[in-house]
Scaffold this motif. Structure first.
Motif, PDB file in Angstrom:
ATOM      1  N   THR A  41       7.526  -4.163  -5.964  1.00 53.38           N
ATOM      2  CA  THR A  41       8.400  -3.133  -4.982  1.00 53.38           C
ATOM      3  C   THR A  41       7.819  -2.543  -3.874  1.00 53.38           C
ATOM      4  N   ILE A  42       6.157  -2.177  -3.970  1.00 57.78           N
ATOM      5  CA  ILE A  42       5.912  -1.642  -2.734  1.00 57.78           C
ATOM      6  C   ILE A  42       5.712  -2.356  -1.612  1.00 57.78           C
ATOM      7  N   PRO A  43       5.076  -3.929  -1.796  1.00 49.67           N
ATOM      8  CA  PRO A  43       5.231  -4.969  -0.650  1.00 49.67           C
ATOM      9  C   PRO A  43       6.476  -4.977  -0.157  1.00 49.67           C
ATOM     10  N   LEU A  44       7.468  -5.015  -0.949  1.00 50.50           N
ATOM     11  CA  LEU A  44       8.910  -5.446  -0.584  1.00 50.50           C
ATOM     12  C   LEU A  44       9.313  -4.338   0.284  1.00 50.50           C
ATOM     13  N   TRP A  45       9.022  -2.919  -0.106  1.00 51.93           N
ATOM     14  CA  TRP A  45       9.542  -1.869   0.630  1.00 51.93           C
ATOM     15  C   TRP A  45       8.797  -1.820   2.113  1.00 51.93           C
ATOM     16  N   SER A  46       7.606  -2.435   2.205  1.00 53.31           N
ATOM     17  CA  SER A  46       6.932  -2.543   3.471  1.00 53.31           C
ATOM     18  C   SER A  46       7.619  -3.327   4.134  1.00 53.31           C
ATOM     19  N   VAL A  47       7.950  -4.370   3.770  1.00 53.20           N
ATOM     20  CA  VAL A  47       8.556  -5.606   4.700  1.00 53.20           C
ATOM     21  C   VAL A  47       9.975  -5.043   5.235  1.00 53.20           C
ATOM     22  N   CYS A  48      10.708  -4.134   4.288  1.00 48.64           N
ATOM     23  CA  CYS A  48      12.140  -3.549   4.708  1.00 48.64           C
ATOM     24  C   CYS A  48      11.887  -2.588   5.872  1.00 48.64           C
ATOM     25  N   MET A  49      10.568  -1.700   5.768  1.00 47.75           N
ATOM     26  CA  MET A  49      10.329  -0.852   6.885  1.00 47.75           C
ATOM     27  C   MET A  49      10.055  -1.682   8.057  1.00 47.75           C
ATOM     28  N   LEU A  50       9.345  -2.930   8.147  1.00 46.40           N
ATOM     29  CA  LEU A  50       8.952  -3.362   9.278  1.00 46.40           C
ATOM     30  C   LEU A  50      10.153  -4.166   9.798  1.00 46.40           C
TER      31      LEU A  50
END
Length: 245
Positions: A148-157
């Protein structure tokens, strides 16, 4: 509740890395495109980039975020916007309740669960529900965090990139990106029919959704979800396929 561990990634670190690898593939591609569409929507609404980033950072649930933008566009009050988003995101509460027994262990501090519960959304929830019950208990929370944390980071970018897309791509293209998300969710559930209630929920939803919309557009989604979900739950509860976890 019995556990049937079938997978083992060797260590807590291995489970976290595997979660990252699973997330940074098709899920990251689909959600990345979706959030580029959301960023474009915020830009078209007339808000600033920081509005878009805060929305994704603390909300991270496309339906609620889109509702926020649509209500803002019609000058709805802050109370109405907050109430609408809270109502839409109530769906995440039962998902959290269902997931927690599968990722809880005796060694992780409680604060870790409060923190990671903010990353529960349909994509991460579906992946965790599929993978975590098959893992040793100590690897389940790291896998979920790694997903979830990397996926959230991708969504922010992607939100940041999408905010500037209206200057590059036609509006029809950028807005169309938003609709990749529900299509992906449907395919995720279609890929795993181990529980008999899942195909029933999808089929009933596909049939009842358009019919109830013709009768009551404002309440069609709620009525369809309540009826189809209840029937699917009853089928899963009383007619399970094989041994339940």
């Amino acid at each position: 509740m019995q556990s049937h561990s079938q997978d083992n990634f060797g260590s807590i670190k291995g489970a976290y890395i595997k979660g990252c690898k699973d997330a940074l593939a098709i899920p990251a591609l689909i959600l990345g495109c979706t959030y580029m569409g959301f960023g474009a929507l915020v830009s078209e609404t007339g808000l600033e980039i920081w509005h878009a980033l805060i929305s994704t950072g603390i909300n991270w649930a496309v339906p609620g975020q889109i509702a926020t933008m649509e209500l803002y566009a019609i000058d709805a009050s802050l109370f109405v916007i907050a109430a609408a988003v809270a109502l839409i995101n109530c769906r995440l509460m039962p998902m959290t309740i269902v997931l927690m027994p599968h990722i809880r262990n005796k060694t992780s501090p409680r604060i870790a669960y409060y923190f990671l519960s903010n990353f529960i959304a349909v994509t991460g929830w579906a992946a965790a529900m599929k993978q975590c019950p098959k893992l040793p208990v100590e690897q389940r929370l790291p896998y979920f965090a790694g997903f979830t944390i990397p996926l959230w980071s991708v969504c922010m970018l992607s939100t940041w990139i999408g905010f500037y897309l209206p200057d590059v791509l036609p509006a029809e293209v950028t807005m169309g990106l938003v609709f990749l998300n529900p299509v992906y969710f449907m395919l995720v559930f279609l890929a795993d029919f181990s529980q008999p209630g899942r195909p029933i929920a999808l089929i009933l939803g596909a049939i009842l959704g358009p019919l109830t919309f013709l009768v009551t557009p404002d309440w069609s989604l709620l009525i369809t979800g309540l009826f189809a979900g209840t029937i699917a739950f009853i089928v899963s509860e009383y007619f399970p396929k094989g041994k339940r976890i």
